[in-house]
Motif scaffolding. Structure first.
Motif, PDB file in Angstrom:
ATOM      1  N   GLU A 370       0.828  -1.207   0.000  1.00  0.00           N
ATOM      2  CA  GLU A 370       0.000   0.000   0.000  1.00  0.00           C
ATOM      3  C   GLU A 370       0.870   1.268   0.000  1.00  0.00           C
ATOM      4  N   ILE A 371       1.903   1.267   0.853  1.00  0.00           N
ATOM      5  CA  ILE A 371       2.782   2.444   0.941  1.00  0.00           C
ATOM      6  C   ILE A 371       3.503   2.673  -0.383  1.00  0.00           C
ATOM      7  N   LEU A 372       3.949   1.579  -0.990  1.00  0.00           N
ATOM      8  CA  LEU A 372       4.650   1.702  -2.280  1.00  0.00           C
ATOM      9  C   LEU A 372       3.684   2.211  -3.352  1.00  0.00           C
ATOM     10  N   GLU A 373       2.516   1.623  -3.411  1.00  0.00           N
ATOM     11  CA  GLU A 373       1.547   1.966  -4.456  1.00  0.00           C
ATOM     12  C   GLU A 373       1.076   3.415  -4.328  1.00  0.00           C
ATOM     13  N   LYS A 374       0.792   3.828  -3.100  1.00  0.00           N
ATOM     14  CA  LYS A 374       0.145   5.132  -2.937  1.00  0.00           C
ATOM     15  C   LYS A 374       1.114   6.308  -2.832  1.00  0.00           C
ATOM     16  N   VAL A 375       2.280   6.105  -2.203  1.00  0.00           N
ATOM     17  CA  VAL A 375       3.185   7.267  -2.044  1.00  0.00           C
ATOM     18  C   VAL A 375       4.618   6.966  -2.493  1.00  0.00           C
ATOM     19  N   HIS A 376       4.796   5.871  -3.212  1.00  0.00           N
ATOM     20  CA  HIS A 376       6.095   5.568  -3.843  1.00  0.00           C
ATOM     21  C   HIS A 376       7.250   5.474  -2.848  1.00  0.00           C
ATOM     22  N   LEU A 377       6.971   4.891  -1.679  1.00  0.00           N
ATOM     23  CA  LEU A 377       8.039   4.684  -0.695  1.00  0.00           C
ATOM     24  C   LEU A 377       8.311   3.185  -0.554  1.00  0.00           C
ATOM     25  N   VAL A 378       9.598   2.817  -0.575  1.00  0.00           N
ATOM     26  CA  VAL A 378       9.979   1.425  -0.334  1.00  0.00           C
ATOM     27  C   VAL A 378      10.333   1.263   1.140  1.00  0.00           C
ATOM     28  N   THR A 379       9.626   0.360   1.829  1.00  0.00           N
ATOM     29  CA  THR A 379       9.941   0.035   3.222  1.00  0.00           C
ATOM     30  C   THR A 379      10.332  -1.446   3.267  1.00  0.00           C
ATOM     31  N   THR A 380      10.345  -2.051   4.449  1.00  0.00           N
ATOM     32  CA  THR A 380      10.634  -3.483   4.546  1.00  0.00           C
ATOM     33  C   THR A 380       9.505  -4.167   5.311  1.00  0.00           C
ATOM     34  N   PRO A 381       8.893  -5.190   4.733  1.00  0.00           N
ATOM     35  CA  PRO A 381       7.858  -5.916   5.473  1.00  0.00           C
ATOM     36  C   PRO A 381       8.485  -6.711   6.615  1.00  0.00           C
ATOM     37  N   GLY A 382       7.992  -6.482   7.830  1.00  0.00           N
ATOM     38  CA  GLY A 382       8.583  -7.118   9.004  1.00  0.00           C
ATOM     39  C   GLY A 382       8.568  -8.623   8.953  1.00  0.00           C
ATOM     40  N   SER A 383       7.564  -9.209   8.298  1.00  0.00           N
ATOM     41  CA  SER A 383       7.459 -10.672   8.274  1.00  0.00           C
ATOM     42  C   SER A 383       8.624 -11.303   7.515  1.00  0.00           C
ATOM     43  N   GLY A 384       9.312 -10.510   6.703  1.00  0.00           N
ATOM     44  CA  GLY A 384      10.491 -11.021   6.008  1.00  0.00           C
ATOM     45  C   GLY A 384      11.637 -11.336   6.959  1.00  0.00           C
ATOM     46  N   GLU A 390       5.614 -10.135  11.668  1.00  0.00           N
ATOM     47  CA  GLU A 390       4.329  -9.943  10.986  1.00  0.00           C
ATOM     48  C   GLU A 390       3.547  -8.809  11.653  1.00  0.00           C
ATOM     49  N   GLY A 391       2.928  -7.981  10.826  1.00  0.00           N
ATOM     50  CA  GLY A 391       2.177  -6.847  11.364  1.00  0.00           C
ATOM     51  C   GLY A 391       3.026  -5.593  11.556  1.00  0.00           C
ATOM     52  N   PHE A 392       4.293  -5.709  11.225  1.00  0.00           N
ATOM     53  CA  PHE A 392       5.191  -4.555  11.320  1.00  0.00           C
ATOM     54  C   PHE A 392       5.735  -4.207   9.935  1.00  0.00           C
ATOM     55  N   ILE A 393       6.104  -2.935   9.763  1.00  0.00           N
ATOM     56  CA  ILE A 393       7.020  -2.616   8.667  1.00  0.00           C
ATOM     57  C   ILE A 393       8.268  -1.972   9.267  1.00  0.00           C
ATOM     58  N   GLY A 394       9.382  -2.203   8.603  1.00  0.00           N
ATOM     59  CA  GLY A 394      10.637  -1.598   9.016  1.00  0.00           C
ATOM     60  C   GLY A 394      10.933  -0.408   8.113  1.00  0.00           C
TER      61      GLY A 394
END
Lengths: 416, 416
Positions: A370-384, A390-394
């Motif tokens: 959602e963050i990437l699609e809507k505001v073009h920001l790359v974050t890290t999915p916590g579940s990785g 899970e349930g976090f983003i870094g």
């Protein structure tokens, strides 16, 4: 064109009959230079060796976190070619190496072209000067508290093994312990920690429900020892080493690096501490076996990088590194403040520039998307980083300031 | 003193009760600064973890060749403190790195302190530019012979994996294949090739009578391909790569480095070729698994060293390297001529600066000891490289010219 002066070593996987060669050759069928027609011998079915694939690498999970993020980022850019994508995903340093450190590396490089300054193979364990500087800077010195002098952390030069960085050392530690021990990895953790265990064969299939290991709790016990050592406002919340815990030298190994301190992610320099007090169950010192493995699987970190490491640990180098750390800390504060003001609960971000933002009940990858699609920001999915993520983003604070400010502006736009 | 910005990873080997701590503390028992009496809590019996020692490193032969030579050299110096000991033992480069190469590394180091020149993590497989330069310099180009164009060696950029040098790569190859394959190692060979197999558990005890593998024979078949490529007088005696053999891409891996070509023994840079045509028995490409292992166990060679590698492969760099190679070749000729004139039979010394001198019926270590004792020269006992080396000593031509000349003078004195 140039005759080799050293012999190369080659591993043969099988023998091929030369009469059955599938090597392509291009044959001239005309004498005219302008109309050369090239005929390539057709390739037959690919030859397979008789060597079985090692089952361990085959067990690695297909989607390695960071390549998967890179893949999604590339797909996003293709979808929105005009978008200004900002990456706060992977923890890669962005700010230049302090001049006082880089110039020492340049001097060492130039000196290698002189008779006086040239040196060949160094000690596999690292330059004595660098090992001593690491021991005294990060593990040495006396501290005074409650009327008692504590004798530093008791880690000496000979306990330090210089490396080209933590990832390589973690792999060598797998060779040290072999495939018959049980490895506990904290959850969440960097995927490479789990994967290096899989490669050596320490797991069956990846166990998603493995018991969690709260390793960091251990390093928070003894901050008191450092309350007189200049850590200022952070004294009681900034453990420096697992060896701050009494008795840890008999049960622990610590791996660290210059990557994030000094911006050496590309230069490559780190170290591992294997205290001489650490013994296998039969009483044999672990450091002796680690030393043997180092000598046979590694030939020392680059002498230029090691000169940089020594420069890092001078008074000027330490101050210069601290300035860069301070810059990233300010980035971190900007990100934390933004998420907090938007009503999110934020974790971490105190002793590392990684901000963990909680999205209760949501999937990490959904939030990432959602963050990437809507505001073009790359974050890290916590579940990785494991089930507990899970349930976090870094969100990484390793970025130029203008990117951090713009990213926060977009997050406010998205979540306000 | 300096707060860590990255988290370190630690491996716990056991749990210790803090009430049973053996951590020493120094206690002040007097208030006078001049008469502080320090009482150290007495150390009890060392604590042993419950972790069993990995049987594989324990199987390594105790006397690693080069440390043993170093030990004997040190003992000799203690016995004859005034002797001018000359070392022609280990194959370490002695001549400065050509200025055209070193200066590029210095420039890269300096650039890392600027916003424009800074870079962080690179690709684990190495910089694209360097990989392409290695592929085209050592494996590329068309050759023309007997009316036929040969399409180079068909090794492409994507087949090249840049590393910090051969020893590390050989260790990663062990992780690639695991402990269930049979490894053949040529005899004689560098001890590390055998030892890295032992560490991963590919042998029981060291097998002295293992069947010999005449690997180098394979690389001598196809010199003809290079007769038009400028190898001059050496064309038919100087194979460059195992991939000169038709079909080798389907059965072979090659490891090489800049160590000896460019004097990079301390700088650390090498590469491994895993051709995409090489397949496991199930048809899975070996290069894909090697790529995954590289990504999880290594984070790329130092960006400064890689800049040096690119400089090596420019026209000026290649010429400068060739000049240094030529110097070592002249050293080699001086040593070969000396032994030959003294009536010894000499082997090798054509495509590498290592002279193998035959002492029929004698023990390598005895000859080593006699030469050291009588004329203060350090050589290498051939038996240290495997059973087939017995009766030989190795003499390295990696040395300053005045040392080579003096060493030869002493050998003439000893054997005339």
């Amino acid at each position: 064109m140039y005759a080799p002066i050293s012999s190369s070593s080659s591993a043969f996987l099988g023998q091929r009959s030369s009469t059955n060669s599938r090597w392509s050759k291009v044959v001239i069928t005309s004498r005219s230079c302008e109309t050369i027609r090239c005929v390539v011998t057709p390739e037959k079915t690919a030859y397979k060796t008789k060597v079985s694939r090692n089952a361990n690498p085959a067990k690695l999970q297909a989607g390695y976190l960071f390549p998967e993020i890179a893949r999604r980022r590339a797909a996003h850019i293709q979808k929105y070619p005009d978008a200004q994508v900002i990456s706060l995903g992977i923890g890669d340093t962005t700010e230049p190496i302090p001049e006082v450190i880089a110039s020492e590396m340049a001097m060492r490089a130039n000196a290698l072209s002189t008779s006086e300054g040239y040196s060949g193979y160094g000690a596999e364990q690292g330059d004595k000067k660098l090992r001593a500087a690491i021991a005294s800077t990060y593990y040495g010195g006396l501290s005074f508290s409650d009327g008692i002098f504590y004798g530093g952390l008791g880690i000496e030069e000979s306990d330090i093994f210089v490396s080209d960085e933590a990832k390589s050392d973690i792999s060598l530690l797998q060779l040290l312990f072999g495939s018959k021990v049980t490895m506990a990895v904290q959850d969440p953790s960097c995927p490479a920690y789990v994967d290096s265990s899989v490669i050596i064969g320490q797991t069956g299939l990846f166990q998603k429900d493995a018991e969690k290991c709260h390793l960091l709790l251990f390093t928070k016990q003894s901050n008191r020892l450092y309350s007189d050592k200049g850590l200022a406002g952070e004294a009681d919340d900034s453990p420096r080493s697992i060896f701050e815990i009494p008795g840890a030298k008999e049960v622990a190994i610590e791996t660290s690096s210059f990557s994030k301190y000094a911006g050496f992610t590309g230069v490559r320099l780190g170290w591992t501490v294997v205290p001489k007090e650490l013994l296998f169950s039969d009483g044999f010192p672990v450091a002796k076996d680690f030393g043997r493995i180092i000598c046979k699987s590694f030939n020392g970190a680059s002498n230029i990088a090691q000169a940089g490491g020594v420069a890092c640990l001078t008074t000027e180098g330490l101050q210069a590194m601290q300035d860069v750390v301070q810059f990233y800390k300010e980035n971190t504060k900007i990100i934390v403040d933004t998420f907090t003001s938007l009503g999110f609960k934020v974790y971490g971000a105190k002793n590392a520039p990684y901000v963990w933002v909680h999205f209760p009940g949501q999937s990490s990858w959904d939030v990432f998307a959602e963050i990437l699609e809507k505001v073009h920001l790359v974050t890290t999915p916590g579940s990785g980083f494991g089930p507990a993520g899970e349930g976090f983003i870094g969100v990484s604070a390793f970025s130029h300031r203008h990117n951090v400010l713009e990213a926060c502006r977009r997050l406010e736009q998205l979540y306000k």
